[in-house]
Design an enzyme around this catalytic site. Structure first.
Site, mmCIF file in Angstrom:
data_model
loop_
_atom_site.group_PDB
_atom_site.id
_atom_site.type_symbol
_atom_site.label_atom_id
_atom_site.label_comp_id
_atom_site.label_asym_id
_atom_site.label_seq_id
_atom_site.Cartn_x
_atom_site.Cartn_y
_atom_site.Cartn_z
ATOM 1 N N SER A 96 2.917 0.077 -4.384
ATOM 2 C CA SER A 96 4.346 0.062 -4.159
ATOM 3 C C SER A 96 4.785 -0.698 -2.905
ATOM 4 O O SER A 96 5.975 -0.957 -2.720
ATOM 5 C CB SER A 96 4.849 1.511 -4.046
ATOM 6 O OG SER A 96 4.249 2.173 -2.918
ATOM 7 N N SER A 101 -1.195 1.757 -3.315
ATOM 8 C CA SER A 101 -0.032 1.036 -2.819
ATOM 9 C C SER A 101 -0.220 0.180 -1.578
ATOM 10 O O SER A 101 0.650 -0.624 -1.249
ATOM 11 C CB SER A 101 1.116 2.023 -2.596
ATOM 12 O OG SER A 101 1.495 2.614 -3.816
ATOM 13 N N LYS A 155 7.451 -0.873 5.843
ATOM 14 C CA LYS A 155 7.861 -0.435 4.516
ATOM 15 C C LYS A 155 8.989 0.581 4.681
ATOM 16 O O LYS A 155 8.927 1.447 5.566
ATOM 17 C CB LYS A 155 6.664 0.184 3.796
ATOM 18 C CG LYS A 155 6.907 0.605 2.362
ATOM 19 C CD LYS A 155 5.625 1.153 1.753
ATOM 20 C CE LYS A 155 5.788 1.567 0.296
ATOM 21 N NZ LYS A 155 4.527 2.071 -0.284
#
Length: 547
Positions: free
Chosen positions: A177, A201, A102
């Site tokens: 997210s 997330s 990420k």
């Protein structure tokens, strides 16, 4: 003698490896084990494995927009691993495993942007400790995945990376997210990936993409080198296609140990240090396991968005009972995710202070703002309208606010109440849907209906597992994935993995999205291709530079 036999075995494998002319490696739904089997049997090479994933990214990523950047060094790193293998120097549980990070994990060889245009030139000089651990274990970092900008919500849209699209239903978001990681792993663009979790997330994209994830107990893995939001609520962890893969990944990430830069790591008990979470998988059963079912984490209103979730979780409960698990209804009114979030979420108090500290670290080089206020004065950012109030409040709030200590005391009381629920009901774990409704459509105001706040505030570990799918439609040819959270008491990751593994073997829910099922021709790369995120697909509902 045993040492000589081992070296001979490695040399024989290396000889086969060197003579491998064409790959039989299939990256679709591949696991750490299947990659290693093909490499160690001489059926493929590290370069061919990496090339297989780069080829899939080139062929498929334009449909789902998951990647912000690719690692320009990944092919040369793969070649070095091939040379090490030929020399018999194979080490690490993640040897030659292609992963995605990420893009809020610091990397010294790629910018770390949080998906924000104003951070597009931000270049860490050192890897985050978790990245160092992954690389030392042999992982090959393919690149950085898109996310909801600065990990603030669950739509997975950003000013730098555009809108990531759910591979199962292109009209829907991938959760977030960590949605870029979730969508990419679901489409077999990597073996597994990493995410962060401040409220939902890691678990939201796992649920929305038919994947497994683990939100570890706060403190198990250092958060140094991760773009922060909340000291109280932030954790990091892996997302993958199998329990064994995320257990192996967590073992590596947790090996960072105590970090003076993150004092939460001092809380880890000796019994949770150096644990290999993959070793005990398959050694237990669901017989007699006591699972609390949180009734307050369901939306019992009948609709096309909520009914499939309720039906899937009800069917899962029936399967668990058939396997011998004991389901204990938990009807305490304290367990209302919306009320908990409204009362105790501390992000707005901690966000500005934590981000300013991150932006002002000497190890962060390149071009970047030095304060959060500077970033949001730049016009090079994306905040969805439902978050305007949160961000503007954060810019004038701090842990010195009079209400902050009151909220923290409320979190302590919630944590004690959760402990009492476990004790009084003699529970092993608590289960509930990650989201009360299907993952929302692109252009929605927010990622509504999620249940992650309880674990986020109490610091509890959670393993998320695929629970089922909604009915198939034209937009979702295999249905929309639905996930279930399994929450335990702190430092009980090993037990949670055991339960999750038994559920995985019992149900075999995971299916690949239709768009990712085809064979992709493997290209002969001389260099790593360049990926340009599609920012033209940002919905008009999310204007860039507006707050």
């Amino acid at each position: 003698m045993r040492y000589s036999i081992l070296n001979l075995s490695l040399l024989l494998r290396a000889a086969l490896f060197a003579n491998c002319q064409s790959t039989s490696f299939d990256p679709r739904e591949a696991t750490i084990e299947t990659v290693h089997n093909d490499i160690y049997l001489g059926l493929t090479t590290c370069r061919q494995v990496v090339s297989s994933y780069l080829s899939r990214i080139q062929a498929l990523n334009s449909q789902i927009n998951t990647i912000i950047t690719l690692n320009p060094n990944v092919l040369s790193t793969a070649d070095a691993m091939d040379a090490a293998f030929a020399a018999g120097n194979v080490t690490g549980s993640l040897f030659c495993i292609p992963i995605l990070l990420k893009d809020n994990y610091d990397t010294s060889d790629m910018n770390t942007t949080g998906g924000c245009l104003d951070l597009s030139g931000s270049q860490p000089s050192v890897d985050a400790p978790a990245v160092t651990a992954l690389r030392q274990a042999g992982a090959l970092v393919l690149g950085k995945s898109n996310l909801h900008e600065l990990a603030l919500e669950g739509i997975s849209v950003s000013s730098l990376g555009g809108q990531t699209i759910n591979p199962y239903d292109h009209t829907r978001t991938p959760g977030g997210s960590s949605g870029g990681t979730g969508a990419a792993v679901a489409a077999s663009l990597a073996v597994f990936g990493t995410g962060t979790d401040t409220v939902n997330s890691l678990r939201s994209p796992a649920s929305a993409n038919g994947l497994f994830s683990v939100r570890p107990t706060r403190g198990l893995i250092t958060r140094t080198g991760i773009i922060p939001i909340s000291y109280t609520q932030d954790v990091i962890g892996p997302i993958g296609r199998s329990v064994r893969d995320i257990a192996t990944a967590l073992t590596v990430m947790a090996s960072t140990g105590y970090d003076p830069g993150d004092n939460a790591t001092a809380l880890v008990p000796a019994s949770s240090r150096g644990v290999d979470y993959s070793l005990s998988l398959g050694s237990g059963s669901l017989q007699g396991v006591r699972l609390g079912l949180l009734s307050g984490f369901f939306n019992q209103t009948s609709s096309n968005e909520t009914t499939p979730v309720n039906m899937v979780i009800n069917a899962m409960v029936t399967k668990l009972q058939s396997a011998g698990a004991i389901i204990v209804p938990i009807n305490e009114t304290i367990y209302n995710a919306t009320a908990i979030s409204n009362s105790f979420d501390v992000q707005r108090f901690e966000y500005r202070e934590d981000m300013n500290s991150y932006l002002q670290r000497p190890s962060l080089q390149g071009t970047h703002p030095t304060t959060l206020n500077q970033l949001y004065n730049s016009s090079k950012f994306l905040v969805i309208p439902s978050q305007y109030e949160y961000v503007t409040t954060s810019l004038v709030s701090s842990t010195g606010n009079a209400t902050y200590n009151t909220v923290q005391r409320g979190i302590q009381n919630l944590t004690l109440a959760l402990q009492e629920t476990f004790t009084s009901n003699n529970l092993d774990a608590i289960i509930y849907p990650e989201q009360k409704n299907l993952v929302v459509k692109i252009g929605s105001p927010s990622q509504s209906g999620r249940n992650g706040i309880l674990a986020a505030l109490t610091g509890s570990p959670v393993v998320t597992v695929p629970a089922g799918f909604s009915p198939a439609t034209t937009d979702a040819p295999v249905g929309v994935p639905i996930g279930m959270e399994i929450l335990g008491m702190p430092w009980m990751e090993e037990m949670l993995f055991g339960v999750a593994y038994e559920i995985e073997q019992l149900t075999h829910v995971r299916r690949a999205p239709v768009m990712a099922r085809g064979v992709v021709e493997v290209m002969n790369f001389t260099s790593v291709p360049i990926v340009v995120p599609d920012t033209a697909n940002i919905p008009k509902a999310y204007p860039v530079g507006v707050l």
